[in-house]
Design an enzyme around this catalytic site. Sequence first.
Site, mmCIF file in Angstrom:
data_model
loop_
_atom_site.group_PDB
_atom_site.id
_atom_site.type_symbol
_atom_site.label_atom_id
_atom_site.label_comp_id
_atom_site.label_asym_id
_atom_site.label_seq_id
_atom_site.Cartn_x
_atom_site.Cartn_y
_atom_site.Cartn_z
ATOM 1 N N TRP A 1 8.454 4.221 3.698
ATOM 2 C CA TRP A 1 7.472 5.277 3.432
ATOM 3 C C TRP A 1 8.145 6.602 3.072
ATOM 4 O O TRP A 1 7.760 7.262 2.112
ATOM 5 C CB TRP A 1 6.532 5.420 4.623
ATOM 6 C CG TRP A 1 5.285 6.226 4.355
ATOM 7 C CD1 TRP A 1 4.712 7.116 5.204
ATOM 8 C CD2 TRP A 1 4.442 6.206 3.180
ATOM 9 N NE1 TRP A 1 3.570 7.654 4.637
ATOM 10 C CE2 TRP A 1 3.395 7.111 3.391
ATOM 11 C CE3 TRP A 1 4.487 5.518 1.969
ATOM 12 C CZ2 TRP A 1 2.392 7.348 2.445
ATOM 13 C CZ3 TRP A 1 3.488 5.755 1.009
ATOM 14 C CH2 TRP A 1 2.464 6.648 1.252
ATOM 15 N N LYS B 1 -6.130 1.994 13.565
ATOM 16 C CA LYS B 1 -6.414 0.880 12.646
ATOM 17 C C LYS B 1 -5.298 -0.172 12.671
ATOM 18 O O LYS B 1 -5.526 -1.335 12.336
ATOM 19 C CB LYS B 1 -6.714 1.370 11.229
ATOM 20 C CG LYS B 1 -5.613 2.186 10.567
ATOM 21 C CD LYS B 1 -4.602 1.372 9.830
ATOM 22 C CE LYS B 1 -3.360 2.183 9.547
ATOM 23 N NZ LYS B 1 -2.263 1.436 8.984
ATOM 24 N N THR C 1 -4.886 -2.301 5.383
ATOM 25 C CA THR C 1 -3.983 -2.953 6.348
ATOM 26 C C THR C 1 -4.484 -4.310 6.820
ATOM 27 O O THR C 1 -3.675 -5.147 7.210
ATOM 28 C CB THR C 1 -3.760 -2.117 7.641
ATOM 29 O OG1 THR C 1 -4.724 -1.111 7.717
ATOM 30 C CG2 THR C 1 -2.392 -1.550 7.727
ATOM 31 N N ALA D 1 3.844 1.650 0.967
ATOM 32 C CA ALA D 1 5.032 2.217 0.315
ATOM 33 C C ALA D 1 5.403 1.396 -0.921
ATOM 34 O O ALA D 1 5.745 1.952 -1.969
ATOM 35 C CB ALA D 1 6.188 2.218 1.309
ATOM 36 N N GLU E 1 3.787 -0.658 14.187
ATOM 37 C CA GLU E 1 3.160 0.424 14.955
ATOM 38 C C GLU E 1 1.962 -0.069 15.781
ATOM 39 O O GLU E 1 1.680 0.466 16.839
ATOM 40 C CB GLU E 1 2.710 1.554 14.014
ATOM 41 C CG GLU E 1 3.851 2.313 13.337
ATOM 42 C CD GLU E 1 4.521 3.347 14.257
ATOM 43 O OE1 GLU E 1 4.329 3.282 15.481
ATOM 44 O OE2 GLU E 1 5.264 4.200 13.731
#
Length: 333
Positions: free
Chosen positions: A11, A187, A244, A136, A277
């Site tokens: 990213w 999310k 996502t 990304a 994450e």
Amino acid sequence: MKIAVLGSGGWGTALAMVLLENGHDVTLWSYNPAESKVLQETGENPMLKGVPLPAELKFTADMACVAGCGAVVLATPSFAVRETARKLAGLLTHGTILISVSKGIEKDTSLTLTQVIESEVGEDFKIVALSGPSHAEEVGRHVPTTVVAASRDQAAAELVQDLFMNPRFRVYASDDVVGVELAAALKNVIALSAGVCDGMGFGDNTKAALMTRGLSEIARLGEALGGRKETFAGLAGVGDLIVTCTSMHSRNRRCGILIGKGTPVPEAVKEIGAVVEGYYAAATAKALADKTGVEMPITEAAYQVLYHGKDPRVVITELMTRAKKHEIEESWV
Ligand SMILES: NC(=O)c1ccc[n+]([C@@H]2O[C@H](COP(=O)([O-])OP(=O)(O)OC[C@H]3O[C@@H](n4cnc5c(N)ncnc54)[C@H](O)[C@@H]3O)[C@@H](O)[C@H]2O)c1
């Protein structure tokens, strides 16, 4: 403008390239000097395979690169944001805008990442969160992308629009920093859960249900913590959730797929080879839900699977057989 991007993962590198294309003087800082050397020597980031790094991009592993910058982008994994902001604090020039592009909530404090940064650098610096549906890999290939820049300070949010916007990268401004940051972090838990369902062989019905009810609980917690309802229907909310939960670029979803197919959680997290994450966010989201009393059944289920080894099949049955509900909580009141 002179800009430093801190964090040379996928990213940070993709955003450094956007800024460079927009005519800025950009330095990409790596945590690991060896990583910086690889980028320089190969002209490619292994996280963005097939995307040549522009010759004008500067590389360093020395944090002193932030001195004299008009803007500094923090693009490390969320667990490293405090450590990075702490290193920065004494080196910043007065007036530098800080841009947080990581997605997460701090583990022990439950602070959002702009709050973490502010607690390290002080209130004198304007901070902007940049978030939205943006892989990304796709930004690196110039795929048209839209994101949102959120700040309490309108001028700072609009400056970030000016820095990043180009015909392939569109930035909206928002004043709902908490909403944007919570949407971004939470999310990932839903994306990981969507991956688990995919890995178990469930279909589109299950995923649509998970995304819709997932967004509903994200918005419930987000509003309880001061976010605005509309933000969760925006780019950082439903936009990022769609991207996502449906894409193989999503490491959270890919990690979930492995778990759904029976890979033990620690192995699945390791196998992804990049920061997952959603794994960390599941624990912080669960803690926030407990603290605020907000009901988050999908997040709770993900937490049980990820941290207590609960069988995803049992969890799905439990979710499906919860007491009956109204879809809209305020119905008939
Ligand atoms: N990849 C994406 O498409 C994307 C899009 C939007 C937001 N994000 C967010 O950006 C953040 C970074 O993601 P990424 O995809 O670039 O990660 P990545 O896994 O590609 O790279 C992680 C980077 O963090 C560095 N790092 C490891 N430990 C560190 C430490 N202690 N201090 C500082 N740096 C350290 C590594 O050297 C590596 O360069 C995450 O919060 C992610 O959610 C990623």
